[in-house]
Design an enzyme around this catalytic site. Sequence first.
Site: not given
Ligand code: TXE
Length: 483
Positions: A175, A250, A284, A387
């Site tokens: 996904k 991660e 990250c 962050e």
């Molecule tokens: O990421 P999300 P977002 C951090 C960064 C950013 C914040 C939010 O600070 O501002 O996270 O970003 C899926 N159950 N990073 O909102 O929501 C979603 O569809 C299962 C750091 O864009 O964490 C996507 O495929 N899955 C990071 C994935 O999770 C769920 C990189 C990541 O989305 C879900 C990105 C749920 N309840 C953002 N909700 C890094 N570590 O590199 C969402 N998703």
Amino acid sequence: MSDIVELSNYINGEWRQAICEHWIEDYAPATGALIARIPCSSREDVDAAVTAAQDASHGWASLSILERADWLDKIADSLEIRAEEVAQLESLDTGKPISLARSVDAARSVANFRFFAEQGREFQAETFEMSDATNKVLYKPVGVAGLITPWNLPLYLLSWKVAPALLMGNTVVAKPSEMTPMTASLLAEVMEEVGLPIGVFNLVHGNGLDSGAPLTSHPDVDLVSFTGGTETGRQVAKSASSGFKKLSLELGGKNATIIRADVDLENMMSSIVRASFLNQGQVCLCGSRILIHETIYDSFVEAFLEAVTDMTVGDPSDEETELGALISEEHRDKVLSYIDLAEEEGGDILCGGGAPIGIPSAFENGYWVSPTVIDGLAPDSRCATEEIFGPVVTLHPYSDDEEAIEIANMTDYGLAGSIWTADAEAGSLMAEKIDSGMIWVNCWLHRDLRVPFGGVKNSGVGREGGRWSLGFFSEAINICIKH
Ligand code: TXE
């Protein structure tokens, strides 16, 4: 309208729309233009994908690891032929510079499949002899792997999970982020092209709540590997816990870049700038807090600002561009709100702070923030400890190694960090005292794929990379045979 692509799910070897027939729109960050629609999948679509993966499990698990390694090489070969297409799609979908999409996203996605193919060929299960018995260790597949990936390095991170999951005999439901769906669909095309057995790799597009959550909580998903934000990671951990799924998270980081007084600035500056702003700071591992020895603070700031303001920000398709757009309007606004907060917290914006001046009209509706450097903030301020995940760096002086370590450890995160010094031994000793999963000395993002990758504290749970991935994507079983 005709340029808008409609993507499909890939389930049981078939291209399918979401059962509910709802769509999610995907925008190009550089221009704000609508570029694709993806299925807004829901529980029924996830169920179908998990069933397909379950049905394919037995056949896939019965192959030897060497046979599965050969499949990974076939996938790598096919992906490599399409490397330029991967780079173009990734640059369009994420807003990142094409040069970066080529050198990192496209190249590394191929490398991940090849690396794990090689790991499979070298793989040796252990035996442990006792005086009267032999212990054999078997590495069995876990089952159906639910893989959830973010938008910052879409195919790079997806391939980092898919390759070891397949190698160890698991079947997959992936996904990807709804904000960057393009290259995940390309990967599904590659799986079809190479003739991977039906149901071994399934792709479900959709948002977190409607398709991510049903995947992580699905009773027939045996393992979840998630990369994304810390808050989402918390929800994923909760939903995966009731079924005792194997779980790897991660999550985010707020990494310190420590500049010691003896640093060779002339040679290291370009790497320090890269560590701060690669992918618009949306990695990250980026160093978003720079801790500078007080005796060189002023000279560092001067040289750093010169290098930062020299960077070319703009058209991602231009070979010369070094920084592109942020992923979404919402994320751009979040980053800008932190810059406002920095001013409220008493910080000085030394450069950047908003959209780049003079951006061509084609990009006026894109999501831009120019590289921003802030000083004067307390090291425990919100901007210096939360962050931001954008092109924003805060600068802080320190007086000795102990103070630098104390500041580095002052956040709830513990993913990565870097230390820049002429004394590699002293740098290595400092590194041991920093609460982070990974520390680089005189380099950054210098990746050997064999080493453990992952964070401590709020940066995650578990390790992937090399044998840690092989361990995570398998169940180690002991058979003790009495002589
Ligand atoms: O990421 P999300 P977002 C951090 C960064 C950013 C914040 C939010 O600070 O501002 O996270 O970003 C899926 N159950 N990073 O909102 O929501 C979603 O569809 C299962 C750091 O864009 O964490 C996507 O495929 N899955 C990071 C994935 O999770 C769920 C990189 C990541 O989305 C879900 C990105 C749920 N309840 C953002 N909700 C890094 N570590 O590199 C969402 N998703």
